[in-house]
Design an enzyme around this catalytic site. Structure first.
Site, short mmCIF file in Angstrom:
data_model
loop_
_atom_site.label_atom_id
_atom_site.label_comp_id
_atom_site.label_asym_id
_atom_site.label_seq_id
_atom_site.Cartn_x
_atom_site.Cartn_y
_atom_site.Cartn_z
N CYS A 1 -19.70 0.98 -1.15
CA CYS A 1 -19.89 0.70 -2.42
C CYS A 1 -21.15 1.03 -3.05
O CYS A 1 -21.37 1.63 -4.42
CB CYS A 1 -19.90 -0.88 -2.29
SG CYS A 1 -18.30 -1.54 -2.19
N LYS B 1 -20.87 -7.60 -10.89
CA LYS B 1 -20.85 -7.03 -9.29
C LYS B 1 -21.39 -5.74 -9.14
O LYS B 1 -22.09 -5.52 -8.16
CB LYS B 1 -19.00 -6.88 -9.44
CG LYS B 1 -18.69 -5.88 -8.06
CD LYS B 1 -18.92 -6.82 -6.77
CE LYS B 1 -18.98 -5.68 -5.82
NZ LYS B 1 -18.59 -6.11 -4.57
N LYS C 1 -22.73 0.62 9.53
CA LYS C 1 -23.68 -0.57 9.80
C LYS C 1 -22.95 -1.03 11.06
O LYS C 1 -21.78 -0.43 11.22
CB LYS C 1 -23.75 -1.57 8.71
CG LYS C 1 -22.40 -2.09 8.43
CD LYS C 1 -22.39 -3.10 7.30
CE LYS C 1 -22.77 -4.55 7.50
NZ LYS C 1 -22.50 -5.50 6.75
N ASP D 1 0.71 -1.16 0.06
CA ASP D 1 -0.02 -0.05 0.06
C ASP D 1 0.94 1.22 -0.03
O ASP D 1 1.97 1.28 0.67
CB ASP D 1 -0.89 -0.05 1.14
CG ASP D 1 -2.26 0.94 1.13
OD1 ASP D 1 -3.36 0.17 0.96
OD2 ASP D 1 -2.00 2.16 0.97
N ARG E 1 -1.06 3.45 7.18
CA ARG E 1 -1.63 2.05 7.29
C ARG E 1 -0.93 0.76 7.43
O ARG E 1 -1.22 -0.23 8.21
CB ARG E 1 -2.60 1.85 6.16
CG ARG E 1 -3.92 1.41 6.09
CD ARG E 1 -4.85 1.67 4.91
NE ARG E 1 -6.36 1.57 5.37
CZ ARG E 1 -7.41 1.88 4.63
NH1 ARG E 1 -7.05 1.99 3.32
NH2 ARG E 1 -8.36 1.48 5.31
N ASN F 1 -24.74 -5.20 -6.43
CA ASN F 1 -24.80 -4.04 -5.41
C ASN F 1 -26.16 -3.22 -5.73
O ASN F 1 -26.92 -2.84 -4.71
CB ASN F 1 -23.68 -3.35 -5.51
CG ASN F 1 -22.60 -3.91 -4.62
OD1 ASN F 1 -22.72 -4.78 -3.92
ND2 ASN F 1 -21.08 -3.15 -4.82
N LEU G 1 -17.82 -9.69 -0.20
CA LEU G 1 -17.95 -9.53 1.18
C LEU G 1 -18.67 -8.15 1.42
O LEU G 1 -18.53 -7.26 1.00
CB LEU G 1 -16.29 -9.65 1.59
CG LEU G 1 -15.68 -8.49 1.68
CD1 LEU G 1 -15.96 -7.52 2.35
CD2 LEU G 1 -14.04 -8.97 1.83
C1 UDX Z 1 -12.70 -1.43 -1.99
C2 UDX Z 1 -12.62 -1.54 -3.67
O1 UDX Z 1 -11.47 -2.08 -3.93
C3 UDX Z 1 -13.55 -0.77 -4.22
O2 UDX Z 1 -13.47 -0.73 -5.51
C4 UDX Z 1 -14.76 -1.09 -3.66
O3 UDX Z 1 -15.70 -0.50 -4.51
C5 UDX Z 1 -14.62 -0.32 -2.43
O4 UDX Z 1 -14.01 -1.11 -1.78
P1 UDX Z 1 -11.53 -0.45 0.12
O5 UDX Z 1 -10.49 -1.86 0.17
O6 UDX Z 1 -12.91 -0.53 0.78
O7 UDX Z 1 -11.86 -0.62 -1.69
O8 UDX Z 1 -10.77 1.01 0.01
P2 UDX Z 1 -9.83 1.48 1.02
O9 UDX Z 1 -10.03 0.75 2.09
O10 UDX Z 1 -9.67 2.83 0.45
O11 UDX Z 1 -8.36 0.82 0.51
C6 UDX Z 1 -7.60 1.12 -0.68
C7 UDX Z 1 -6.43 0.92 -0.23
O12 UDX Z 1 -5.44 1.30 -1.65
C8 UDX Z 1 -5.97 2.11 0.63
O13 UDX Z 1 -5.42 2.01 1.89
C9 UDX Z 1 -4.97 3.05 -0.43
O14 UDX Z 1 -3.90 3.52 0.25
C10 UDX Z 1 -4.49 1.91 -1.35
N1 UDX Z 1 -3.86 2.50 -2.70
C11 UDX Z 1 -4.48 3.51 -3.18
C12 UDX Z 1 -2.52 2.21 -3.00
O15 UDX Z 1 -2.03 1.12 -2.26
N2 UDX Z 1 -2.10 2.29 -4.17
C13 UDX Z 1 -2.87 3.37 -4.86
O16 UDX Z 1 -2.27 3.99 -6.12
C14 UDX Z 1 -3.94 3.97 -4.58
C1 UDX Z 2 -22.16 -4.35 0.30
C2 UDX Z 2 -22.51 -5.74 -0.20
O1 UDX Z 2 -23.25 -6.45 0.64
C3 UDX Z 2 -21.41 -6.39 -0.39
O2 UDX Z 2 -21.63 -7.81 -1.19
C4 UDX Z 2 -20.31 -5.67 -1.45
O3 UDX Z 2 -19.28 -6.55 -1.69
C5 UDX Z 2 -19.91 -4.47 -0.81
O4 UDX Z 2 -21.18 -3.60 -0.53
P1 UDX Z 2 -21.28 -3.55 2.71
O5 UDX Z 2 -21.68 -2.02 2.11
O6 UDX Z 2 -20.22 -3.77 3.51
O7 UDX Z 2 -21.70 -4.64 1.58
O8 UDX Z 2 -22.77 -3.72 3.76
P2 UDX Z 2 -24.21 -4.15 3.59
O9 UDX Z 2 -24.40 -5.45 4.59
O10 UDX Z 2 -24.44 -4.71 2.20
O11 UDX Z 2 -25.04 -2.73 4.11
C6 UDX Z 2 -25.02 -1.67 3.38
C7 UDX Z 2 -25.86 -0.59 3.69
O12 UDX Z 2 -27.16 -1.07 3.77
C8 UDX Z 2 -25.53 -0.27 5.22
O13 UDX Z 2 -25.71 1.18 5.58
C9 UDX Z 2 -26.76 -1.07 6.03
O14 UDX Z 2 -27.08 -0.74 7.41
C10 UDX Z 2 -27.85 -0.99 5.13
N1 UDX Z 2 -28.81 -2.08 5.32
C11 UDX Z 2 -28.51 -3.34 4.95
C12 UDX Z 2 -30.08 -1.56 5.50
O15 UDX Z 2 -30.30 -0.67 5.71
N2 UDX Z 2 -31.17 -2.65 5.55
C13 UDX Z 2 -30.85 -4.09 5.20
O16 UDX Z 2 -31.75 -4.85 5.22
C14 UDX Z 2 -29.53 -4.40 5.11
#
Ligand code: UDX
Ligand code: UDX
Length: 471
Positions: free
Chosen positions: A277, A221, A340, A37, A42, A225, A168
């Site tokens: 997402c 994907k 959540k 990263d 981090r 979502n 996930l």
């Molecule tokens: C993810 C997915 O990859 C994204 O597409 C999805 O829709 C949301 O979740 P997530 O792991 O949740 O991303 O994002 P984040 O926790 O912000 O982590 C991304 C990491 O990539 C950060 O730690 C950032 O520093 C790193 N990064 C970013 C690099 O190492 N290199 C880069 O050039 C840009």
């Molecule tokens: C989501 C998708 O579930 C996962 O498959 C994808 O990879 C990433 O985006 P996440 O955003 O981590 O995962 O959580 P999720 O459990 O889906 O909840 C998303 C939001 O919806 C939260 O704010 C949650 O509180 C809300 N939610 C979920 C509701 O308000 N009601 C429900 O019944 C379920």
């Protein structure tokens, strides 16, 4: 014979990259997994000897990190070296919504995916399989391929690109990774698909691995979502209808979820969906539909976002209205700030908008969340906490539920943490200022109990409130 993967590199140690790689390392001891990263802090936190300090709170994750870190799971900032020795590279960087230029506010910003592809093309040696893990707009693999192809001659390397989106959900990430509903792999090179499948076959049954072409995988994907978010907007729209008609959302959900065609999950009303997402992916879907001239389709998905915004605004208005139209001089206990339960993630949390609105109306908020840290709330609200608990509007950080609820005029439950389901109203009620109110935006608390102790209750999707308030 298909070659077995021995060395994996993952670019991005975030909410997706971190837990996914930890589980791969835990299930495949013969594969060396290197997570890199650009964010030094981090990485330092991932390497903290005290595993309770790793940057992501996810039940079960710290145990795995403790088991595998330093053995076959490594976290570092050494991009070049880890790319060079990898047989397979996962791109797991964030893809936020563009803030300026064409598609601003809707399209995904792919600058980090692009820069990752450039680094891979520069440093990779021999043949490397590149796997898109980040959620990406359909056709992104084409961009990655073009970047990788452009310099393969001068760098003497070659690539195959696969799409392997991650499904996930935060809070249940480890279980979702260990027992997924399916693993989706999109690509056109059968050998590479087989090599990635072999990694998963270490703990996942073959029947659960679905293979498609690249574009179907990328689009699936986004659509997954979009369908999930659509369900939440549907149930939230019905919550408003229940409040006005006398139906109860809990009874309605119970009645409809028994129909197998509807299914039992994702029918809980709330203050609106948050997380990294849903909003980003649906905005992107809307953008793609517009781009291809499908106006009706884009308008349809835009409505899912509109209802989501409306729901949090609606709740804010209900709180203000029921607290006699003014919040100045009132203390409000905010229970939950994460988007959540079971996560410390606050990205797009409806709590941010609701808290900002309450502060604007003059309230003093006492915010308590079991896992969200003080600095994060400060960052999200864009203002430091008040130094003294005076009558100014603003916010204070509370370290416990009782500290937050003490002398509050109202409690607003915004996240469905188990601790809030189990509030002992006999203990909490006497410490609140009278008249005392609860606004339960998740429908989890024991309202009957709270009422017994003289608290006026509003619960989402219920017309309980009609007993007390003139609408
Ligand atoms: C993810 C997915 O990859 C994204 O597409 C999805 O829709 C949301 O979740 P997530 O792991 O949740 O991303 O994002 P984040 O926790 O912000 O982590 C991304 C990491 O990539 C950060 O730690 C950032 O520093 C790193 N990064 C970013 C690099 O190492 N290199 C880069 O050039 C840009
Ligand atoms: C989501 C998708 O579930 C996962 O498959 C994808 O990879 C990433 O985006 P996440 O955003 O981590 O995962 O959580 P999720 O459990 O889906 O909840 C998303 C939001 O919806 C939260 O704010 C949650 O509180 C809300 N939610 C979920 C509701 O308000 N009601 C429900 O019944 C379920």
């Amino acid at each position: 014979m298909t070659k077995h993967i021995k060395n994996i590199c993952c670019i991005g140690a975030g909410y997706v990259g971190g837990p996914t790689m930890a589980v791969i390392a835990d299930r495949c001891h013969n594969i060396s997994v290197n997570v890199v990263d650009i964010n030094k802090d981090r990485i330092n936190r991932w390497n903290n000897p005290d595993v309770s300090q790793i940057p992501i709170y996810e039940p079960g994750l710290s145990d795995i990190v403790l088991r595998r870190r330093g053995k076959n799971l490594h976290f570092s900032t050494s991009l070049k070296e880890n790319i060079a020795k990898a047989d397979m590279i996962f791109i797991s960087v964030n893809t936020p919504t563009k803030t300026k230029g064409i598609g601003a506010g809707k399209a995904s910003d792919l600058k980090w995916v692009e820069s990752s592809a450039r680094q891979i093309s520069k440093f990779a040696k021999g043949f490397t399989i590149v796997v898109e893990k980040s959620t990406l707009p359909v056709k992104t693999a084409q961009v990655i391929k073009e970047i990788l192809e452009s310099s393969k001659k001068e760098n003497h390397n070659s690539f195959s690109v696969l799409s392997n989106p991650e499904f996930l959900a935060e809070g249940t990430a480890i279980n979702d990774l260990e027992n997924p509903d399916r693993v989706l792999i999109g690509g056109d090179d059968q050998q590479s698909i087989e090599q990635l499948s072999n990694v998963y076959l270490n703990w996942i049954k073959k029947e659960k691995i679905i293979t498609t072409n690249l574009w179907s995988s990328e689009l699936s994907k986004l659509i997954s979502n979009a369908f999930l978010a659509q369900r939440i907007s549907s149930i939230n729209s019905v919550s408003a209808l229940c409040e006005t008609t006398g139906a109860d959302i809990k009874e309605v959900s119970e009645a409809i979820r028994t129909d197998k065609r509807i299914g039992k999950y994702f029918l809980n009303p709330g203050p609106g969906f948050g997380g990294s997402c849903f909003k980003k992916d649906i905005s992107n879907l809307v953008y793609i539909c517009d781009y291809y001239g499908l106006k009706e389709v884009s308008a349809y998905w835009q409505k899912v976002l509109d209802i989501n915004n409306w729901q949090s605004e609606r709740i804010l208005n209900i709180i203000v209205k029921n607290l006699f139209g003014t919040l100045s001089g009132k203390k409000i206990s905010i229970l939950g700030f994460a988007f959540k339960a079971n996560t410390n993630d606050t990205r797009e949390s409806p709590a941010i908008k609701i808290c900002k609105g309450l502060i604007e109306e003059g309230a003093l908020l006492k915010i308590y969340d079991p896992k969200v840290e003080e600095f994060q709330i400060e960052k999200d609200l864009g203002q430091p906490q008040l130094i003294k608990n005076d009558n100014n509007s603003g916010w204070n950080f509370s370290k416990s539920l009782l500290d937050s609820t003490k002398s509050a005029d109202a409690i607003v439950i915004l996240t469905e943490w188990l601790e809030f389901e189990q509030i002992d109203w006999e203990e909490v009620a006497p410490m609140m200022r009278k008249p005392s109110f609860i606004f339960d935006t998740r429908g989890i608390s024991n309202i009957n109990d709270a009422e017994k102790y003289g608290i006026k209750c509003w619960r989402i999707g219920s017309n309980l409130n009609n007993k007390y308030y003139d609408k």
